[in-house]
Design an enzyme around this catalytic site. Structure first.
Site, PDB file in Angstrom:
ATOM      1  N   THR A 168      12.146  -7.359 -10.796  1.00 20.71           N
ATOM      2  CA  THR A 168      11.715  -8.713 -10.966  1.00 20.71           C
ATOM      3  C   THR A 168      10.297  -8.666  -9.985  1.00 20.71           C
ATOM      4  OG1 THR A 168      13.894  -9.492 -11.373  1.00 20.71           O
ATOM      5  CG2 THR A 168      12.034 -10.968 -10.512  1.00 20.71           C
ATOM      6  N   CYS A 219       1.424   2.001  11.699  1.00 27.07           N
ATOM      7  CA  CYS A 219       2.738   2.974  11.499  1.00 27.07           C
ATOM      8  C   CYS A 219       2.955   3.811  12.394  1.00 27.07           C
ATOM      9  CB  CYS A 219       2.495   3.632  10.136  1.00 27.07           C
ATOM     10  SG  CYS A 219       2.102   2.453   8.991  1.00 27.07           S
ATOM     11  N   HIS A 233      -1.384  -7.666   2.623  1.00 33.32           N
ATOM     12  CA  HIS A 233      -1.268  -8.398   3.823  1.00 33.32           C
ATOM     13  C   HIS A 233      -2.586  -7.985   4.721  1.00 33.32           C
ATOM     14  CE1 HIS A 233       0.465  -4.880   6.493  1.00 33.32           C
ATOM     15  NE2 HIS A 233       0.696  -4.505   5.034  1.00 33.32           N
ATOM     16  N   ASN A 237      -8.203   3.727   8.551  1.00 26.54           N
ATOM     17  CA  ASN A 237      -7.613   2.462   9.245  1.00 26.54           C
ATOM     18  C   ASN A 237      -7.550   2.839  10.693  1.00 26.54           C
ATOM     19  OD1 ASN A 237      -5.497   4.764   8.174  1.00 26.54           O
ATOM     20  ND2 ASN A 237      -4.275   3.954   9.665  1.00 26.54           N
ATOM     21  N   GLN A 296      -7.774  -0.620   3.262  1.00 25.20           N
ATOM     22  CA  GLN A 296      -8.613  -1.186   4.351  1.00 25.20           C
ATOM     23  C   GLN A 296     -10.057  -1.657   3.691  1.00 25.20           C
ATOM     24  OE1 GLN A 296      -7.771  -1.928   7.641  1.00 25.20           O
ATOM     25  NE2 GLN A 296      -5.668  -0.762   7.647  1.00 25.20           N
ATOM     26  N   SER A 356      -3.473  -3.460  -0.734  1.00 26.06           N
ATOM     27  CA  SER A 356      -2.434  -4.302  -0.008  1.00 26.06           C
ATOM     28  C   SER A 356      -2.711  -5.574   0.312  1.00 26.06           C
ATOM     29  CB  SER A 356      -1.924  -3.412   1.025  1.00 26.06           C
ATOM     30  OG  SER A 356      -0.837  -4.176   1.525  1.00 26.06           O
ATOM     31  N   GLY A 379       0.902  -1.298   0.037  1.00 26.10           N
ATOM     32  CA  GLY A 379      -0.055  -0.063  -0.030  1.00 26.10           C
ATOM     33  C   GLY A 379       0.916   1.255  -0.017  1.00 26.10           C
TER      34      GLY A 379
HETATM   35  C1  LIG Z   1      -4.984   2.910   4.958  1.00 27.29           C
HETATM   36  C2  LIG Z   1      -3.639   2.342   4.695  1.00 27.29           C
HETATM   37  N1  LIG Z   1      -3.182   2.887   3.774  1.00 27.29           N
HETATM   38  C3  LIG Z   1      -1.747   2.300   3.451  1.00 27.29           C
HETATM   39  C4  LIG Z   1      -1.159   1.514   4.195  1.00 27.29           C
HETATM   40  C5  LIG Z   1       0.224   0.944   4.140  1.00 27.29           C
HETATM   41  O1  LIG Z   1       0.207  -0.351   3.447  1.00 27.29           O
HETATM   42  P1  LIG Z   1       1.283  -1.452   3.586  1.00 27.29           P
HETATM   43  O2  LIG Z   1       1.494  -1.736   4.991  1.00 27.29           O
HETATM   44  O3  LIG Z   1       1.075  -2.473   2.620  1.00 27.29           O
HETATM   45  O4  LIG Z   1       2.352  -0.584   3.017  1.00 27.29           O
HETATM   46  C6  LIG Z   1      -1.844   1.041   5.484  1.00 27.29           C
HETATM   47  C7  LIG Z   1      -1.255  -0.031   6.245  1.00 27.29           C
HETATM   48  O5  LIG Z   1      -1.687   0.140   7.374  1.00 27.29           O
HETATM   49  C8  LIG Z   1      -3.037   1.441   5.721  1.00 27.29           C
HETATM   50  O6  LIG Z   1      -4.027   0.897   6.722  1.00 27.29           O
END
Ligand SMILES: Cc1ncc(COP(=O)(O)O)c(C=O)c1O
Length: 388
Positions: free
Chosen positions: A242, A330, A206, A156, A184, A204, A71
């Site tokens: 790659t 984060c 994960h 998030n 999300q 994303s 993401g």
């Molecule tokens: C709303 C949102 N955007 C972007 C990201 C970043 O994604 P990634 O962890 O795949 O870099 C997150 C991750 O917590 C997210 O919740």
């Protein structure tokens, strides 16, 4: 009781079926999709197959999907790739975004306005008390220099859902590009990039029971963005390097599984979230509900506990085997109060007393009951020792 994971918005447990297919593409079918021999073609076929699966989630064409490292890269690429290209030929670019975007969008915008102070300006819209960015405010913020609007789908930290269809409609009407961070919401809330007039979308793997380190950027056909990585002409020369084959195959599988189960999952996740809130609110006084139980995303419950430091509560719950978060993954570890909670009008002290519980498809009612009781006891104990 085993450890209880209530941090599914930070990341999710990889589905066993996803892990199985990834192993196959690491150990046996390990070719480089750019190679023209059998191994390479087998890898390319699997990647194309995964691309079809993720494209289907948002009703995109396969040629409009570019795999990335996640993401963060998708958000950076969408905004930088478009705006830095635009200012090569034009001498002004205005971006409209919000104060409560994920840092991957927010910090990209901040970087751009610092790097090009004469050329780029950014408007950071304020959300309402529930964390919504009003489409009307978006419309009001547009100027003749606005080139892109970036507003997230689901927040998030608190789970607020934005009306991206209406924002998309406004942007298309004004010929302004619309990017949405759907990290999300991808596979959790229906998205149709065509009817919602979305030009760029980030997702994303994960967050959807797939592996870490892989994501996608949807780029609407004919939208011109510059690559941010240069190299060997992978992903039609748009995203070089790659490809992460096992990750991409896993992402495709995770999307396929989620599309089959999301309706059932979201109902169950919603009832677990409601139960958790019911348990906590019945026995704990002086709390602030920062999520919207009626209209927000079912998997996120954010609560501030008066007189309790969020980090202390997180650690107390961790000792009981309950994993939660004090904000986005984060921002965990930083002592600053959450930008999102301040954005919806919380005082600093309340923002610092908040916990995000994020529920996923592997959680059970038994776990929720255990976690609810652990919260009640931990808050009582912390308040009895508190000086706040
Ligand atoms: C709303 C949102 N955007 C972007 C990201 C970043 O994604 P990634 O962890 O795949 O870099 C997150 C991750 O917590 C997210 O919740």
């Amino acid at each position: 009781m085993k450890n209880i994971y209530l941090d599914n918005s930070a990341t999710t447990q990889v589905d066993p079926e996803v892990a199985k297919i990834m192993t196959e593409y690491m150990v046996e079918k390990f070719g480089n999709p750019s190679s023209i021999h059998f191994f390479g073609q087998q890898a390319k076929y699997a990647m194309d197959n995964a691309r079809e699966k993720v494209a289907k989630v948002i009703n995109a064409g396969v040629k409009e999907i570019f795999f990335t490292s996640g993401g963060t890269e998708s958000d950076n690429w969408a905004i930088r790739g478009f705006v830095e290209n635009y200012i090569k030929k034009n001498n002004k670019a205005h971006i409209v975004t919000s104060r409560i975007e994920h840092s991957a969008v927010y910090e990209t915008c901040r970087m751009l306005e610092k790097k090009y102070p004469q050329l780029i300006t950014v408007t950071y819209l304020k959300p309402d008390k529930k964390g919504h960015i009003s489409p009307y405010e978006v419309k009001k913020a547009l100027t003749s220099d606005t080139v892109i609007v970036s507003i997230m789908h689901v927040n998030n930290e608190i789970g607020a859902i934005n009306d991206i269809a209406e924002i998309g409609r406004i942007c298309r009407e004004k010929c302004v590009l619309f990017h949405t961070d759907a990290v999300q919401s991808f596979t959790k809330i229906p998205i149709n990039v065509k009817t919602m007039n979305i030009d760029l979308l980030s997702a994303s793997s994960h967050k959807i029971y797939g592996p870490k380190g892989v994501g996608l950027l949807y780029v609407r056909n004919k939208v011109d963005i510059l690559p941010i990585l240069f190299g060997g002409k992978q992903e039609s020369g748009q995203r070089n390097g790659t490809e992460n084959l096992p990750g991409i195959v896993g992402f495709g599988k995770a999307a396929e599984i989620a599309m089959k189960t999301y309706k059932k999952d979201i109902q169950r996740i919603g009832s677990l979230r409601n139960k958790l809130y019911e348990l906590i609110s019945k026995d704990v006084k002086d709390i602030i509900l920062n999520s919207d139980i009626e209209e927000g995303y079912e998997g996120i419950l954010n609560i501030s506990f008066d007189g309790v430091e969020g980090e202390s509560l997180l650690l107390a719950l961790d000792m009981e085997g309950v994993a939660v978060s004090t904000g986005s993954a984060c921002s965990a570890g930083s002592v600053k109060p959450s930008r999102v909670l301040l954005g919806i009008g919380l005082m600093e002290v309340d923002a610092q007393s908040s916990i995000r519980f994020s529920i996923g498809r592997n959680n059970t009612m038994e776990e929720i009951e255990f976690a609810g009781n652990a919260v009640i006891k931990a808050v009582e104990r912390l308040r009895s020792m508190s000086w706040m």
